[in-house]
Design a protein around this motif. Structure first.
Motif, PDB file in Angstrom:
ATOM      1  N   ILE A 182       3.736 -32.038  -2.551  1.00  0.00           N
ATOM      2  CA  ILE A 182       3.575 -31.196  -1.369  1.00  0.00           C
ATOM      3  C   ILE A 182       4.538 -30.018  -1.479  1.00  0.00           C
ATOM      4  CG2 ILE A 182       5.186 -32.574   0.050  1.00  0.00           C
ATOM      5  CD1 ILE A 182       3.288 -31.854   2.450  1.00  0.00           C
ATOM      6  N   ASP A 183       3.983 -28.832  -1.371  1.00  0.00           N
ATOM      7  CA  ASP A 183       4.778 -27.605  -1.435  1.00  0.00           C
ATOM      8  C   ASP A 183       4.492 -26.780  -0.192  1.00  0.00           C
ATOM      9  OD1 ASP A 183       6.035 -28.010  -3.930  1.00  0.00           O
ATOM     10  OD2 ASP A 183       4.244 -27.324  -4.978  1.00  0.00           O
ATOM     11  N   TYR A 184       5.517 -26.043   0.239  1.00  0.00           N
ATOM     12  CA  TYR A 184       5.374 -25.140   1.377  1.00  0.00           C
ATOM     13  C   TYR A 184       5.695 -23.725   0.905  1.00  0.00           C
ATOM     14  CZ  TYR A 184       6.019 -29.626   3.760  1.00  0.00           C
ATOM     15  OH  TYR A 184       5.914 -30.935   4.155  1.00  0.00           O
ATOM     16  N   TYR A 185       4.862 -22.782   1.303  1.00  0.00           N
ATOM     17  CA  TYR A 185       5.077 -21.366   1.007  1.00  0.00           C
ATOM     18  C   TYR A 185       5.138 -20.629   2.344  1.00  0.00           C
ATOM     19  CZ  TYR A 185       3.596 -22.737  -3.696  1.00  0.00           C
ATOM     20  OH  TYR A 185       3.488 -23.355  -4.921  1.00  0.00           O
ATOM     21  N   PHE A 186       5.967 -19.591   2.399  1.00  0.00           N
ATOM     22  CA  PHE A 186       6.252 -18.959   3.679  1.00  0.00           C
ATOM     23  C   PHE A 186       5.944 -17.457   3.637  1.00  0.00           C
ATOM     24  CE2 PHE A 186       8.899 -22.635   3.013  1.00  0.00           C
ATOM     25  CZ  PHE A 186       8.751 -23.348   4.194  1.00  0.00           C
ATOM     26  N   ALA A 187       5.272 -16.984   4.695  1.00  0.00           N
ATOM     27  CA  ALA A 187       5.020 -15.555   4.867  1.00  0.00           C
ATOM     28  C   ALA A 187       6.098 -15.001   5.785  1.00  0.00           C
ATOM     29  CB  ALA A 187       3.638 -15.327   5.473  1.00  0.00           C
ATOM     30  N   VAL A 188       6.785 -13.977   5.316  1.00  0.00           N
ATOM     31  CA  VAL A 188       7.943 -13.443   6.034  1.00  0.00           C
ATOM     32  C   VAL A 188       7.655 -12.032   6.526  1.00  0.00           C
ATOM     33  CG1 VAL A 188      10.388 -12.845   5.837  1.00  0.00           C
ATOM     34  CG2 VAL A 188       9.496 -14.849   4.639  1.00  0.00           C
ATOM     35  N   ASP A 189       8.055 -11.798   7.757  1.00  0.00           N
ATOM     36  CA  ASP A 189       7.941 -10.461   8.350  1.00  0.00           C
ATOM     37  C   ASP A 189       9.358  -9.956   8.588  1.00  0.00           C
ATOM     38  OD1 ASP A 189       7.503  -8.214   9.822  1.00  0.00           O
ATOM     39  OD2 ASP A 189       6.844  -9.263  11.620  1.00  0.00           O
ATOM     40  N   SER A 190       9.860  -9.132   7.684  1.00  0.00           N
ATOM     41  CA  SER A 190      11.227  -8.624   7.840  1.00  0.00           C
ATOM     42  C   SER A 190      11.333  -7.788   9.100  1.00  0.00           C
ATOM     43  CB  SER A 190      11.621  -7.784   6.618  1.00  0.00           C
ATOM     44  OG  SER A 190      11.689  -8.605   5.479  1.00  0.00           O
ATOM     45  N   ALA A 191      12.443  -7.932   9.782  1.00  0.00           N
ATOM     46  CA  ALA A 191      12.646  -7.223  11.043  1.00  0.00           C
ATOM     47  C   ALA A 191      12.671  -5.711  10.824  1.00  0.00           C
ATOM     48  CB  ALA A 191      13.952  -7.676  11.679  1.00  0.00           C
TER      49      ALA A 191
END
Length: 235
Positions: free
Chosen positions: A144-153
């Motif tokens: 199980i792997d998790y990938y993250f979408a990031v919205d820089s401030a």
């Protein structure tokens, strides 16, 4: 027929199977038994396969459903300057020996981690309390792997694209990034408990940027599942 005096004698010969007839009968019987055994083996294998497919799909869908429910609640009534979700290694993890996905709400903290033997476990901790006893969510969780979408401030809500990828592994994120995570992609490989279901060990290739490869180590049935879950409270 013989006649002696007034008595008539009928001559009766012995009857039975000849050696050739007996061999033919045995040969036909062997063919019939072989056919029955072949049908039985085929039916048993089909049953094992159907059972394995049902087991893998039930476990995979249940894991995705549970994670989706908790991830979507991440950040509920949590300050925008605090993390809604975070992937922690052994330091700070709810289970000190393994890395875990942590989900934060104002009322509780939830964590998911994969433990031996291939079990996905869940814990929760009230805002003022200790971690609960781990609950096994599913067995046969091989990966199980998790990938993250990031919205820089400060960039008008645009999701960052790094090296051509929207979703990034936790290892590529630094501490300030976690507060800006907007969505999570789950990549999951589940196997059946029944062994010798397939003839050849499977090579699972998930063509979903990024590509994930998983070579099975046994002949159990393996299946991959993926899902993208937005963090509603941070959208």
């Amino acid at each position: 027929m013989n006649v002696r005096g007034n008595t008539i004698y009928k001559k009766c010969g012995q009857t039975g199977f000849s050696l050739i007839e007996l061999m033919v009968a045995l040969l036909i019987g062997m063919f019939m038994i072989g056919g029955i055994v072949s049908v039985f083996i085929s039916s048993a294998q089909n049953y094992r396969m159907q059972r394995a497919v049902s087991e893998v799909q039930d476990n995979g869908r249940f894991v995705i459903q549970k994670l989706r429910e908790d991830i979507q609640s991440a950040g509920f009534k949590v300050a925008s300057t605090d993390n809604a979700i975070e992937y922690l290694d052994t330091t700070g993890s709810c289970e000190s020996s393994v890395a875990a996905l942590h989900i934060y709400t104002t009322s509780e903290e939830i964590c998911y981690y994969r433990d031996s033997p291939n079990e996905l476990k869940r814990k929760n901790k009230p805002s003022s309390g200790a971690w609960s006893t781990a609950v096994v969510i599913a067995t046969g969780v091989r990966k199980i792997d998790y990938y993250f979408a990031v919205d820089s401030a400060g960039d008008d809500g645009k999701i960052d694209v790094v090296a051509g990828k929207v979703f990034r592994l936790a290892s590529s994120l630094t501490a300030p990034n976690w507060v800006n995570v907007k969505a999570v992609k789950i990549v999951l490989v589940v196997s059946s408990t029944t062994d010798n279901v397939v003839d050849v060990k499977q090579q699972i290739k998930i063509v979903y940027n990024p590509v994930v490869n998983y070579p099975a180590t046994d002949k159990k049935l393996h299946q991959a599942f993926t899902a993208i879950v937005p963090i509603k409270n941070r959208m």
